[in-house]
Design an enzyme around this catalytic site. Structure first.
Site, PDB file in Angstrom:
ATOM      1  N   LYS A  30       0.868  -1.184   0.000  1.00  0.00           N
ATOM      2  CA  LYS A  30       0.000   0.000   0.000  1.00  0.00           C
ATOM      3  C   LYS A  30       0.893   1.218   0.000  1.00  0.00           C
ATOM      4  O   LYS A  30       2.051   1.143   0.436  1.00  0.00           O
ATOM      5  CB  LYS A  30      -0.883   0.029   1.254  1.00  0.00           C
ATOM      6  CG  LYS A  30      -2.157   0.832   1.079  1.00  0.00           C
ATOM      7  CD  LYS A  30      -3.230  -0.017   0.421  1.00  0.00           C
ATOM      8  CE  LYS A  30      -4.482   0.739   0.107  1.00  0.00           C
ATOM      9  NZ  LYS A  30      -5.592  -0.197  -0.199  1.00  0.00           N
ATOM     10  N   ASP A  53      -7.108   4.000  -4.459  1.00  0.00           N
ATOM     11  CA  ASP A  53      -7.755   3.830  -3.158  1.00  0.00           C
ATOM     12  C   ASP A  53      -8.410   5.191  -2.876  1.00  0.00           C
ATOM     13  O   ASP A  53      -8.674   5.948  -3.825  1.00  0.00           O
ATOM     14  CB  ASP A  53      -6.733   3.439  -2.076  1.00  0.00           C
ATOM     15  CG  ASP A  53      -7.392   2.940  -0.789  1.00  0.00           C
ATOM     16  OD1 ASP A  53      -7.842   1.788  -0.759  1.00  0.00           O
ATOM     17  OD2 ASP A  53      -7.500   3.707   0.192  1.00  0.00           O
TER      18      ASP A  53
HETATM   19  P1  NDP Z   1     -13.049   7.349  -2.877  1.00  0.00           P
HETATM   20  O1  NDP Z   1     -12.015   8.369  -2.652  1.00  0.00           O
HETATM   21  O2  NDP Z   1     -13.589   7.147  -4.235  1.00  0.00           O
HETATM   22  O3  NDP Z   1     -14.278   7.624  -1.917  1.00  0.00           O
HETATM   23  C1  NDP Z   1     -14.123   7.679  -0.534  1.00  0.00           C
HETATM   24  C2  NDP Z   1     -15.438   8.095   0.089  1.00  0.00           C
HETATM   25  O4  NDP Z   1     -15.354   7.941   1.504  1.00  0.00           O
HETATM   26  C3  NDP Z   1     -15.771   9.533  -0.179  1.00  0.00           C
HETATM   27  O5  NDP Z   1     -17.163   9.687  -0.211  1.00  0.00           O
HETATM   28  C4  NDP Z   1     -15.156  10.241   1.026  1.00  0.00           C
HETATM   29  O6  NDP Z   1     -15.758  11.471   1.334  1.00  0.00           O
HETATM   30  C5  NDP Z   1     -15.426   9.239   2.115  1.00  0.00           C
HETATM   31  N1  NDP Z   1     -14.376   9.348   3.145  1.00  0.00           N
HETATM   32  C6  NDP Z   1     -13.055   9.210   2.964  1.00  0.00           C
HETATM   33  N2  NDP Z   1     -12.385   9.416   4.103  1.00  0.00           N
HETATM   34  C7  NDP Z   1     -13.314   9.705   5.004  1.00  0.00           C
HETATM   35  C8  NDP Z   1     -13.241  10.003   6.373  1.00  0.00           C
HETATM   36  N3  NDP Z   1     -12.074  10.064   7.024  1.00  0.00           N
HETATM   37  N4  NDP Z   1     -14.401  10.210   7.025  1.00  0.00           N
HETATM   38  C9  NDP Z   1     -15.595  10.147   6.356  1.00  0.00           C
HETATM   39  N5  NDP Z   1     -15.707   9.873   5.049  1.00  0.00           N
HETATM   40  C10 NDP Z   1     -14.586   9.653   4.386  1.00  0.00           C
HETATM   41  O7  NDP Z   1     -12.450   5.987  -2.302  1.00  0.00           O
HETATM   42  P2  NDP Z   1     -12.934   4.483  -2.557  1.00  0.00           P
HETATM   43  O8  NDP Z   1     -14.388   4.429  -2.785  1.00  0.00           O
HETATM   44  O9  NDP Z   1     -12.026   3.890  -3.556  1.00  0.00           O
HETATM   45  O10 NDP Z   1     -12.574   3.810  -1.149  1.00  0.00           O
HETATM   46  C11 NDP Z   1     -13.507   3.671  -0.095  1.00  0.00           C
HETATM   47  C12 NDP Z   1     -13.056   2.568   0.837  1.00  0.00           C
HETATM   48  O11 NDP Z   1     -12.979   1.329   0.125  1.00  0.00           O
HETATM   49  C13 NDP Z   1     -11.666   2.756   1.454  1.00  0.00           C
HETATM   50  O12 NDP Z   1     -11.678   2.218   2.754  1.00  0.00           O
HETATM   51  C14 NDP Z   1     -10.765   1.923   0.555  1.00  0.00           C
HETATM   52  O13 NDP Z   1      -9.600   1.509   1.233  1.00  0.00           O
HETATM   53  C15 NDP Z   1     -11.694   0.746   0.279  1.00  0.00           C
HETATM   54  N6  NDP Z   1     -11.388  -0.048  -0.901  1.00  0.00           N
HETATM   55  C16 NDP Z   1     -11.277   0.516  -2.138  1.00  0.00           C
HETATM   56  C17 NDP Z   1     -11.041  -0.270  -3.250  1.00  0.00           C
HETATM   57  C18 NDP Z   1     -10.984   0.297  -4.622  1.00  0.00           C
HETATM   58  O14 NDP Z   1     -10.873  -0.492  -5.560  1.00  0.00           O
HETATM   59  N7  NDP Z   1     -11.107   1.585  -4.825  1.00  0.00           N
HETATM   60  C19 NDP Z   1     -10.842  -1.720  -3.121  1.00  0.00           C
HETATM   61  C20 NDP Z   1     -11.062  -2.232  -1.782  1.00  0.00           C
HETATM   62  C21 NDP Z   1     -11.310  -1.400  -0.740  1.00  0.00           C
HETATM   63  P3  NDP Z   1     -15.023  12.850   0.899  1.00  0.00           P
HETATM   64  O15 NDP Z   1     -15.211  12.929  -0.581  1.00  0.00           O
HETATM   65  O16 NDP Z   1     -15.759  13.884   1.652  1.00  0.00           O
HETATM   66  O17 NDP Z   1     -13.596  12.721   1.307  1.00  0.00           O
HETATM   67  O1  2IT Z   2      -7.882  -1.904  -0.822  1.00  0.00           O
HETATM   68  C1  2IT Z   2      -7.803  -2.372  -1.971  1.00  0.00           C
HETATM   69  O2  2IT Z   2      -7.914  -3.580  -2.192  1.00  0.00           O
HETATM   70  C2  2IT Z   2      -7.591  -1.439  -3.083  1.00  0.00           C
HETATM   71  N1  2IT Z   2      -7.555  -0.225  -2.851  1.00  0.00           N
HETATM   72  C3  2IT Z   2      -7.399  -1.946  -4.478  1.00  0.00           C
HETATM   73  C4  2IT Z   2      -5.969  -2.383  -4.688  1.00  0.00           C
HETATM   74  C5  2IT Z   2      -5.618  -2.766  -6.104  1.00  0.00           C
HETATM   75  O3  2IT Z   2      -4.427  -3.032  -6.302  1.00  0.00           O
HETATM   76  O4  2IT Z   2      -6.472  -2.797  -6.976  1.00  0.00           O
END
Ligand code: NDP
Ligand code: 2IT
Length: 444
Positions: free
Chosen positions: A124, A164
């Site tokens: 990461k 992420d």
């Molecule tokens: P994005 O940046 O697309 O979206 C994140 C969302 O969560 C936004 O709505 C953001 O609001 C909100 N958010 C972020 N930080 C905070 C916080 N500290 N408190 C409250 N709200 C918060 O990220 P993703 O959708 O990609 O990721 C969301 C989660 O999923 C994370 O935990 C990530 O690690 C996990 N994840 C992502 C993957 C991926 O493929 N993208 C794969 C597996 C897991 P704001 O816009 O106001 O910051």
């Molecule tokens: O938390 C996760 O699994 C991710 N943000 C996606 C990682 C990836 O390499 O696609």
């Protein structure tokens, strides 16, 4: 292994890293019984070698903002473990990013990637840079500056970053452009790329879709399905959006979404048209959820998370530790039957205890959100073969992988009463795979 002793020692060696210690503690408690059946693991001090990252890179990132001011941020890459394949995991750009958070994420990623059935190790990285409020050109300059430091440490067979929080298609595009310019090769070293330059169909959808596929398998164990179920989703980013997309297809009703400023409650449910609006609002205009509440005349609660709203199913998809014990108690009291995590470690340890004691179907993120990195793995395969699969082909492979992860959880996590402990199942299955690979490769 004396689990408490190992945790105490790690806490002393790495003070001020609460999220890292939290993630390690959960896994060690789960694997203790199987670990102790293998004295050869203890003789090789496998546990410390698995908990402590192989390598931590940290660097200064200097870029110039639109006013001509020179800004500095911290950049990091944690290469946690490559026993089963090249380091693989996302980059997070958010003001809160620090070593503790990235170490917990890289540790979790190692186990998650082992569950995917694909050959990927865990990593990461990221920065305390926040894209929020920055112009496109500022984001581009930051991404380019970040990559001038990172590029020497990554490659298609060594370490493959992705998105992420705060890193989506736009950022991956800028990062990959600079990587290619410096490395002078075109092997696809980041995943989540645009379709025109080596990206995979279904990668944007993969985490959200995968989570719903996993949830369907959990519900099926109780002869339940998603039709008419009321679902509370948090977040409004990549994962949340495609979770809602698939839930709509499955006939469920999503009543909440949130961002870091507050949450919306829409009792009629978010339909396709409203979701299109959210995607435009968030992905194009980088807007806020209160704008949804104004447009559709629904409730908006500033500074809060959606867990007090009555729902059948909760799908936290924002960030770590967003469901506290109190939230968990409220969800249980309101009749919630399942929690399937889209985010990484969104439930606190006390919240997980409450879910499990109450007999809810509870899926930890490393199992239920593994669809994202799985399709990243499929993107790597397509790049290596210089081919592009159809959406149907990728989606089918994603469905197969999520079914396989669910089966692994059942194999390693079935309780005497026949129900499944998804936490134990996921942790033990992933641990055994990584442990066997490490043992076979000697003391490193
Ligand atoms: P994005 O940046 O697309 O979206 C994140 C969302 O969560 C936004 O709505 C953001 O609001 C909100 N958010 C972020 N930080 C905070 C916080 N500290 N408190 C409250 N709200 C918060 O990220 P993703 O959708 O990609 O990721 C969301 C989660 O999923 C994370 O935990 C990530 O690690 C996990 N994840 C992502 C993957 C991926 O493929 N993208 C794969 C597996 C897991 P704001 O816009 O106001 O910051
Ligand atoms: O938390 C996760 O699994 C991710 N943000 C996606 C990682 C990836 O390499 O696609």
């Amino acid at each position: 292994m004396k689990t408490e002793q190992v945790i105490e020692q790690l806490s002393m060696r790495f003070p001020n890293e609460p999220e890292y210690i939290q993630a390690v503690t959960e896994v060690l408690h789960s694997i203790e019984p199987v670990y102790n059946q293998h004295p050869e693991f203890e003789a090789a001090n496998l546990i410390e070698r698995l908990c402590i990252p192989d390598r931590i890179l940290s660097f200064r990132v200097t870029w110039t903002d639109d006013k001509g001011q020179v800004q500095t941020n911290m950049g990091y890459r944690i290469q946690h473990n490559n026993a089963i394949g090249p380091y693989k995991g996302g980059l997070r750009f958010h003001a809160s990013v620090n070593l503790s958070i990235l170490k917990f994420l890289a540790f979790e990623q190692t186990f998650k990637n082992a569950l995917t059935t694909l050959p990927m190790g865990g990593a990461k990285g990221g920065s305390d840079f926040s894209p929020r409020g920055k112009s496109n050109t500022e984001v581009m300059r930051f991404c380019q500056a970040f990559m001038t430091e990172l590029w020497r440490n990554i490659g298609p067979d060594t370490d493959v970053p992705a998105g992420d929080i705060g890193v989506g298609g736009r950022e991956v595009g800028f990062l990959y452009g600079m990587y290619k310019k410096l490395a002078r090769e075109n092997t696809g070293t980041l995943t989540g790329k645009g379709l025109e330059f080596g990206g995979s169909l279904i990668r944007p959808e993969a985490t959200g879709y995968g989570n719903v596929y996993f949830l369907k398998h959990m519900l099926a164990t109780r002869s339940l399905d998603l039709k008419g179920k009321v679902v509370a989703v948090s977040g409004a980013g990549n994962v949340a959006q495609y979770t809602v997309d698939k839930l709509i297809q499955e006939g469920a009703k999503v009543v909440t979404l949130s961002d870091s400023d507050g949450y919306i409650y829409d009792p009629d449910g978010i339909d396709r048209e409203k979701l299109d609006y959210i995607m435009e609002l968030k992905n194009l205009y980088r807007g806020r959820m209160w704008e949804y509440a104004e447009k559709y005349g629904v409730k908006y609660v500033a500074g809060a998370r959606p867990w007090s709203e009555k729902c059948d199913i909760a799908m936290p998809s924002a960030t770590q530790n967003e469901i506290t014990a109190e939230d968990a108690q409220t969800l249980v009291s309101n009749g919630c039957i399942a929690v399937s995590e889209g985010a990484n470690m969104p439930s606190t340890p006390d919240a997980i205890k409450i879910f499990q004691t109450a007999g809810l179907l509870y899926a930890p993120g490393k199992a239920s959100n593994a669809g994202g990195v799985s399709v990243s793995g499929l993107e790597m395969s397509q790049n290596a073969m210089k081919r592009a699969w159809s959406a149907e082909e990728v989606d089918q492979q994603l469905q197969r992988i999520m079914a396989d992860i669910h089966a692994q959880c059942q194999k390693y996590g079935t309780r005497p009463d026949g129900t499944t402990d998804y936490v134990a199942g996921a942790n033990i299955s992933a641990f055994m795979k990584v442990a066997r690979a490490m043992m076979a490769q000697g003391i490193l």
